[in-house]
Design a protein around this motif. Structure first.
Motif, PDB file in Angstrom:
ATOM      1  N   SER A  61      22.199  -2.684 -26.741  1.00 43.52           N
ATOM      2  CA  SER A  61      23.110  -2.913 -25.404  1.00 43.52           C
ATOM      3  C   SER A  61      24.458  -3.586 -25.962  1.00 43.52           C
ATOM      4  CB  SER A  61      22.509  -3.905 -24.394  1.00 43.52           C
ATOM      5  OG  SER A  61      22.331  -5.052 -24.819  1.00 43.52           O
ATOM      6  N   TRP A  62      24.651  -4.169 -27.128  1.00 41.55           N
ATOM      7  CA  TRP A  62      25.920  -4.726 -27.449  1.00 41.55           C
ATOM      8  C   TRP A  62      26.849  -3.625 -27.840  1.00 41.55           C
ATOM      9  CZ3 TRP A  62      25.979 -10.191 -30.056  1.00 41.55           C
ATOM     10  CH2 TRP A  62      25.195 -10.993 -29.512  1.00 41.55           C
ATOM     11  N   TRP A  63      28.062  -3.800 -28.119  1.00 39.12           N
ATOM     12  CA  TRP A  63      29.216  -2.893 -28.616  1.00 39.12           C
ATOM     13  C   TRP A  63      30.150  -3.524 -29.185  1.00 39.12           C
ATOM     14  CZ3 TRP A  63      28.623  -4.216 -23.324  1.00 39.12           C
ATOM     15  CH2 TRP A  63      29.530  -4.913 -22.670  1.00 39.12           C
ATOM     16  N   ILE A  64      31.047  -2.751 -30.132  1.00 40.95           N
ATOM     17  CA  ILE A  64      32.163  -3.526 -30.863  1.00 40.95           C
ATOM     18  C   ILE A  64      33.392  -3.553 -29.841  1.00 40.95           C
ATOM     19  CG2 ILE A  64      33.947  -2.698 -32.684  1.00 40.95           C
ATOM     20  CD1 ILE A  64      31.218  -3.683 -33.684  1.00 40.95           C
ATOM     21  N   ASP A  65      34.133  -4.583 -29.721  1.00 49.52           N
ATOM     22  CA  ASP A  65      35.407  -4.843 -28.937  1.00 49.52           C
ATOM     23  C   ASP A  65      36.344  -4.514 -29.867  1.00 49.52           C
ATOM     24  OD1 ASP A  65      37.695  -6.128 -27.856  1.00 49.52           O
ATOM     25  OD2 ASP A  65      36.305  -7.175 -26.326  1.00 49.52           O
ATOM     26  N   ARG A  98      10.391   1.205 -22.663  1.00 48.06           N
ATOM     27  CA  ARG A  98      10.179  -0.061 -21.916  1.00 48.06           C
ATOM     28  C   ARG A  98      11.671  -0.436 -21.283  1.00 48.06           C
ATOM     29  NH1 ARG A  98       7.565  -4.770 -23.573  1.00 48.06           N
ATOM     30  NH2 ARG A  98       8.904  -5.639 -21.998  1.00 48.06           N
ATOM     31  N   ALA A  99      11.551  -1.379 -19.984  1.00 53.03           N
ATOM     32  CA  ALA A  99      12.274  -1.940 -19.425  1.00 53.03           C
ATOM     33  C   ALA A  99      12.183  -3.360 -19.701  1.00 53.03           C
ATOM     34  CB  ALA A  99      12.309  -1.765 -18.051  1.00 53.03           C
ATOM     35  N   PHE A 100      13.088  -4.119 -20.412  1.00 52.72           N
ATOM     36  CA  PHE A 100      12.991  -5.143 -21.263  1.00 52.72           C
ATOM     37  C   PHE A 100      13.181  -6.460 -20.106  1.00 52.72           C
ATOM     38  CE2 PHE A 100      14.459  -3.252 -25.039  1.00 52.72           C
ATOM     39  CZ  PHE A 100      13.157  -3.010 -25.513  1.00 52.72           C
ATOM     40  N   ASP A 101      13.387  -6.102 -18.583  1.00 54.91           N
ATOM     41  CA  ASP A 101      13.358  -7.162 -17.560  1.00 54.91           C
ATOM     42  C   ASP A 101      12.193  -7.036 -16.817  1.00 54.91           C
ATOM     43  OD1 ASP A 101      14.335  -4.710 -16.631  1.00 54.91           O
ATOM     44  OD2 ASP A 101      15.932  -5.277 -15.481  1.00 54.91           O
ATOM     45  N   GLU A 102      11.340  -6.272 -17.222  1.00 54.80           N
ATOM     46  CA  GLU A 102       9.935  -6.217 -16.730  1.00 54.80           C
ATOM     47  C   GLU A 102       8.821  -6.621 -17.712  1.00 54.80           C
ATOM     48  OE1 GLU A 102       9.305  -3.376 -13.461  1.00 54.80           O
ATOM     49  OE2 GLU A 102      11.139  -2.417 -14.440  1.00 54.80           O
ATOM     50  N   PRO A 103       7.644  -7.113 -17.208  1.00 52.81           N
ATOM     51  CA  PRO A 103       6.566  -7.610 -18.159  1.00 52.81           C
ATOM     52  C   PRO A 103       5.834  -6.219 -19.037  1.00 52.81           C
ATOM     53  CG  PRO A 103       5.938  -7.825 -15.978  1.00 52.81           C
ATOM     54  CD  PRO A 103       7.353  -7.748 -15.887  1.00 52.81           C
ATOM     55  N   ASP A 104       5.860  -5.199 -18.335  1.00 49.49           N
ATOM     56  CA  ASP A 104       5.247  -4.084 -18.760  1.00 49.49           C
ATOM     57  C   ASP A 104       5.688  -2.778 -18.514  1.00 49.49           C
ATOM     58  OD1 ASP A 104       3.922  -3.704 -16.441  1.00 49.49           O
ATOM     59  OD2 ASP A 104       2.765  -5.719 -17.025  1.00 49.49           O
ATOM     60  N   ALA A 105       6.387  -2.636 -17.718  1.00 48.00           N
ATOM     61  CA  ALA A 105       7.019  -1.332 -17.080  1.00 48.00           C
ATOM     62  C   ALA A 105       7.734  -0.257 -18.158  1.00 48.00           C
ATOM     63  CB  ALA A 105       7.959  -1.480 -16.100  1.00 48.00           C
ATOM     64  N   PHE A 107      32.403  -8.494 -31.177  1.00 49.61           N
ATOM     65  CA  PHE A 107      31.277  -7.794 -30.164  1.00 49.61           C
ATOM     66  C   PHE A 107      31.468  -8.085 -28.895  1.00 49.61           C
ATOM     67  CE2 PHE A 107      28.645  -8.521 -34.352  1.00 49.61           C
ATOM     68  CZ  PHE A 107      28.579  -7.336 -34.617  1.00 49.61           C
ATOM     69  N   GLY A 108      31.333  -6.905 -28.034  1.00 47.17           N
ATOM     70  CA  GLY A 108      30.941  -7.345 -26.372  1.00 47.17           C
ATOM     71  C   GLY A 108      29.759  -7.398 -26.253  1.00 47.17           C
ATOM     72  N   ARG A 109      29.284  -7.724 -25.043  1.00 46.42           N
ATOM     73  CA  ARG A 109      27.867  -7.794 -24.727  1.00 46.42           C
ATOM     74  C   ARG A 109      27.646  -7.770 -23.501  1.00 46.42           C
ATOM     75  NH1 ARG A 109      25.405 -13.636 -24.786  1.00 46.42           N
ATOM     76  NH2 ARG A 109      27.127 -14.693 -25.333  1.00 46.42           N
ATOM     77  N   PRO A 110      26.603  -7.220 -22.519  1.00 50.52           N
ATOM     78  CA  PRO A 110      26.667  -7.410 -21.111  1.00 50.52           C
ATOM     79  C   PRO A 110      26.581  -8.756 -20.634  1.00 50.52           C
ATOM     80  CG  PRO A 110      24.992  -5.882 -22.280  1.00 50.52           C
ATOM     81  CD  PRO A 110      25.677  -6.697 -23.172  1.00 50.52           C
ATOM     82  N   THR A 111      26.867  -9.031 -19.296  1.00 49.27           N
ATOM     83  CA  THR A 111      26.630 -10.280 -18.639  1.00 49.27           C
ATOM     84  C   THR A 111      25.228 -10.873 -18.473  1.00 49.27           C
ATOM     85  OG1 THR A 111      26.802  -9.305 -16.482  1.00 49.27           O
ATOM     86  CG2 THR A 111      28.843  -9.992 -17.410  1.00 49.27           C
ATOM     87  N   ARG A 152      20.261   4.405 -11.778  1.00 44.92           N
ATOM     88  CA  ARG A 152      21.264   4.891 -12.543  1.00 44.92           C
ATOM     89  C   ARG A 152      21.417   4.346 -13.699  1.00 44.92           C
ATOM     90  NH1 ARG A 152      26.834   5.176  -8.395  1.00 44.92           N
ATOM     91  NH2 ARG A 152      25.922   6.387  -7.056  1.00 44.92           N
ATOM     92  N   HIS A 153      20.825   3.054 -13.891  1.00 48.17           N
ATOM     93  CA  HIS A 153      20.908   2.334 -15.276  1.00 48.17           C
ATOM     94  C   HIS A 153      20.071   1.057 -15.167  1.00 48.17           C
ATOM     95  CE1 HIS A 153      23.862  -0.496 -14.010  1.00 48.17           C
ATOM     96  NE2 HIS A 153      24.463   0.520 -13.612  1.00 48.17           N
ATOM     97  N   PHE A 154      19.671   0.191 -16.283  1.00 51.70           N
ATOM     98  CA  PHE A 154      19.156  -0.851 -16.343  1.00 51.70           C
ATOM     99  C   PHE A 154      20.149  -1.815 -15.935  1.00 51.70           C
ATOM    100  CE2 PHE A 154      16.269   1.044 -19.587  1.00 51.70           C
ATOM    101  CZ  PHE A 154      14.968   1.155 -18.625  1.00 51.70           C
ATOM    102  N   ASP A 155      19.774  -3.025 -15.223  1.00 49.89           N
ATOM    103  CA  ASP A 155      20.649  -4.026 -14.773  1.00 49.89           C
ATOM    104  C   ASP A 155      21.006  -4.803 -15.944  1.00 49.89           C
ATOM    105  OD1 ASP A 155      19.977  -3.483 -12.369  1.00 49.89           O
ATOM    106  OD2 ASP A 155      18.690  -5.117 -12.004  1.00 49.89           O
ATOM    107  N   TRP A 156      20.467  -4.863 -17.252  1.00 50.53           N
ATOM    108  CA  TRP A 156      20.999  -5.598 -18.267  1.00 50.53           C
ATOM    109  C   TRP A 156      21.906  -4.885 -19.278  1.00 50.53           C
ATOM    110  CZ3 TRP A 156      18.543  -3.142 -22.408  1.00 50.53           C
ATOM    111  CH2 TRP A 156      17.338  -2.660 -21.832  1.00 50.53           C
ATOM    112  N   VAL A 157      22.485  -3.686 -19.043  1.00 54.14           N
ATOM    113  CA  VAL A 157      23.442  -2.902 -19.616  1.00 54.14           C
ATOM    114  C   VAL A 157      24.742  -2.866 -18.956  1.00 54.14           C
ATOM    115  CG1 VAL A 157      21.510  -1.535 -20.683  1.00 54.14           C
ATOM    116  CG2 VAL A 157      23.008  -0.657 -18.896  1.00 54.14           C
TER     117      VAL A 157
END
Length: 634
Positions: free
Chosen positions: A619-623, A122-129, A603-607, A65-70
């Motif tokens: 991946s950040w946003w305006i709070d 790119r998926a930034f939580d994987e080295p090359d995927a 700003f807000g940002r993912p955990t 559904r989405h990357f884990d880092w968003v």
């Protein structure tokens, strides 16, 4: 957006860079393994896939559904106003006169990647995927043929459909006429053709490295119809028609550029995009001088900056907005390869051709004094070209490394077969007499003698050395180093030039010494040829700043790119690191495994932060509550 190649950053103290952004000379004495693994008949038998990975299984399954880092619930509104931290190809962080960032000519605006879309991202939580964006699926037809099936909903920002013809046109023109950082990467792509309106077939030469497929998949897709009436090789302030989430908005050449989110962007609901691209507008302000930029941040003229100067970070964030919490200081862990930052020595210059001279220059730099007196102890010394990663060599060579190195014994320094070279440790006095004596002896052995207090060669020519810079922020580090070089009899000096002249001189290799940083992917790919391969040593605009042209380096690069397993890649990277270190191609700087980020508290940002990227713009946003409390109309 999806072209994750980034070129070397200006080497202020802790330049952040980030990833990515030819055989010649000498026989390859190491046998190159045949390419197999995930792009063999076995891979083809698995059929179409939603992603590609060089060695490992994909982390995200089909239908994710989405990357884990968003944060998929992130609001989409507001404006990010910042200053450049990373850039690619011909982009210039201090000025611009062009929106064509795909060629060598001109100074392009930073951030143009936001307007581009590639087949995959790119998926930034994987080295090359990489996972599909414009491409719905990817499939290996055979070991040298890759097939992409496109999404029918893909569109350029003017609403025109994106077809296989556009993809084939883009890959072909980028290989033939693109910036050297792009064209050289695509060298082993033999062809790209549209098999149907929705299917692109990419064929490789058979000599490609394992990472080329993912690099091809990330190249920007251009509109063939739009370019039919335009000259691709000319710089222009007409924005290129793209298919990415943003388009060029307001701008003033040389001062600022703003990117506005494309309304109802076709890719917004795809798994690779959910929770991303949350700002309505992203604006980059341009400053020629760092002090001016910092004062503008304090005044609230922009809202986020990455800090690269330890003096500023340690002593100048004492203004009222920090004290009352309106400005926050954030340290983001950086677990990606920190890259190689240093003073690169241009061996095309005759006074720098001898490795003994280059070693002597390194002995004159007292990092320990600089770290204590200038950097507040913030940094660690760099010795490796792969520092802060498992690619870095350590200890004596392993049995597998020796198998790679033995064919070159007698043609590479003997030190390669023992502990890897490490930067000298000074006594911290600022002028370590023992190290300077060693430097003087090396210079004498290389044929330099004293005459009237100056070093001269056999013809009486003085040893002159110019440090080329476009920003004075490193002067407090260069100054003490220059004094030590002058004590050796070298006529060393620093020269600061305007950003456009700096970039031109860099492209033409018209410098003695330049401070830069480059950073590589956790899985090295075809881009490494741009930095170290002999074929790039004389190519205008390449990243081979030192002019490295060594057949052993060439052979190890090709072996590394063809590695069948990650273990084999690591062994070859370690061997390559040893050989590169032994060449004394640079005077290494320093690194820290974190990013210093200062923001106005809006700003807000993912955990979760992805391991291999800051992912601020994406991946950040305006709070809105925070912005309202600060009175910021964002």
């Amino acid at each position: 957006m999806n072209r994750e190649t980034r070129r070397p950053a200006l080497a202020s103290e802790g330049s952040s860079l980030t990833r990515r952004t030819l055989l010649a000379g000498g026989a390859v004495a190491v046998t190159l393994p045949a390419l197999s693994g995930w792009h063999t008949a076995a891979a083809a038998e698995r059929g179409p896939s939603h992603g590609l990975s060089t060695f490992d299984d994909l982390k995200y399954p089909a239908g994710f559904r989405h990357f884990d880092w968003v944060d998929p619930a992130a609001p989409k509104s507001g404006r990010l106003v910042t200053v450049p931290s990373t850039w690619a190809t011909n982009q210039n962080p201090q000025t611009f006169n062009s929106f064509n960032d795909l060629i060598l000519k001109g100074d392009a605006a930073v951030g143009l990647g936001l307007t581009h879309a590639g087949l995959m991202v790119r998926a930034f939580d994987e080295p090359d995927a990489v996972y599909g964006l414009v491409a719905r699926t990817v499939e290996w037809r055979d070991r040298d043929t890759l097939v992409f099936e496109l999404r029918p909903e893909a569109r350029f920002s003017d609403g025109s459909p994106l077809t296989a013809d556009d993809v084939a046109f883009s890959l072909t023109i980028l290989k033939d006429k693109g910036h050297p950082q792009i064209s050289e990467t695509l060298r082993e792509m033999a062809s790209a053709t549209a098999e149907t309106a929705s299917r692109v077939v990419v064929r490789f030469s058979g000599k490609q490295g394992r990472g080329l497929a993912a690099l091809v998949a990330q190249q920007p897709i251009l509109s063939k119809a739009w370019w039919a009436s335009r000259d691709f090789e000319q710089s222009s302030l007409e924005p290129i028609l793209g298919a990415g989430p943003y388009r060029v908005g307001a701008f003033e050449a040389g001062r600022f550029v703003e990117y506005e989110r494309v309304a109802a962007w076709w890719g917004a609901e795809l798994p690779v995009s959910v929770g991303r691209w949350n700002f309505e507008r992203i604006r980059y302000e341009m400053y020629r001088e760092r002090t001016t930029a910092f004062e503008a941040f304090k005044a609230g003229q922009y809202h986020l900056r990455e800090e690269f100067t330890s003096l500023t970070w340690a002593t100048q964030y004492d203004f009222p907005a920090v004290g009352d919490g309106r400005v926050k200081r954030i340290e983001l862990e950086d677990r990606s390869p920190s890259g190689a930052q240093g003073w690169f020595l241009n061996t095309r210059r005759p006074q720098l051709a001898d490795p003994r001279v280059r070693e002597a220059l390194g002995l004159a730099f007292d990092f320990e004094w600089s770290n204590k007196n200038l950097f507040f102890g913030s940094y660690r010394r760099t010795s490796s070209f792969f520092v802060n990663s498992d690619l870095e060599a350590a200890g004596p060579p392993s049995r597998r490394e020796l198998a790679l190195l033995e064919p070159w014994r007698g043609r590479i320094p003997d030190e390669v077969f023992s502990e890897p070279w490490t930067a000298p440790v000074a006594d911290g006095s600022g002028r370590d007499r023992a190290l300077l004596k060693r430097a003087s002896d090396l210079l004498a052995a290389a044929g330099w003698t004293r005459s009237g207090g100056r070093l001269v060669d056999a013809r009486g020519n003085p040893f002159e050395l110019e440090f080329l810079e476009s920003d004075p922020s490193l002067s407090r580090v260069v100054g003490p180093y220059v004094k030590n070089l002058q004590a050796l009899g070298i006529e060393a000096r620093e020269r600061i030039v305007d950003p456009s002249q700096f970039e031109k001189r860099l492209r033409d290799f018209d410098f003695d010494v330049v401070s830069r940083r480059f950073s590589l992917s956790p899985t090295p790919d075809e881009t490494v040829r741009q930095f170290w391969h002999s074929s790039s040593a004389t190519r205008t605009g390449s990243q081979n700043l030192a002019g490295i042209a060594d057949p052993c380096v060439d052979a190890l690069i090709e072996t590394m790119l063809a590695a069948e397993t990650r273990e084999a890649l690591l062994d070859t990277a370690h061997a390559l690191d040893r050989v590169l270190r032994a060449g004394r191609w640079w005077v290494p700087h320093w690194f820290k495994p974190s990013h210093w980020i200062a923001t106005w508290d809006v700003f807000g940002r993912p955990t979760e932060k992805p391991r291999y990227d800051r992912a601020i713009e994406s991946s950040w946003w305006i709070d809105r509550d925070k912005a309202t409390a600060l009175g910021k109309g964002l």
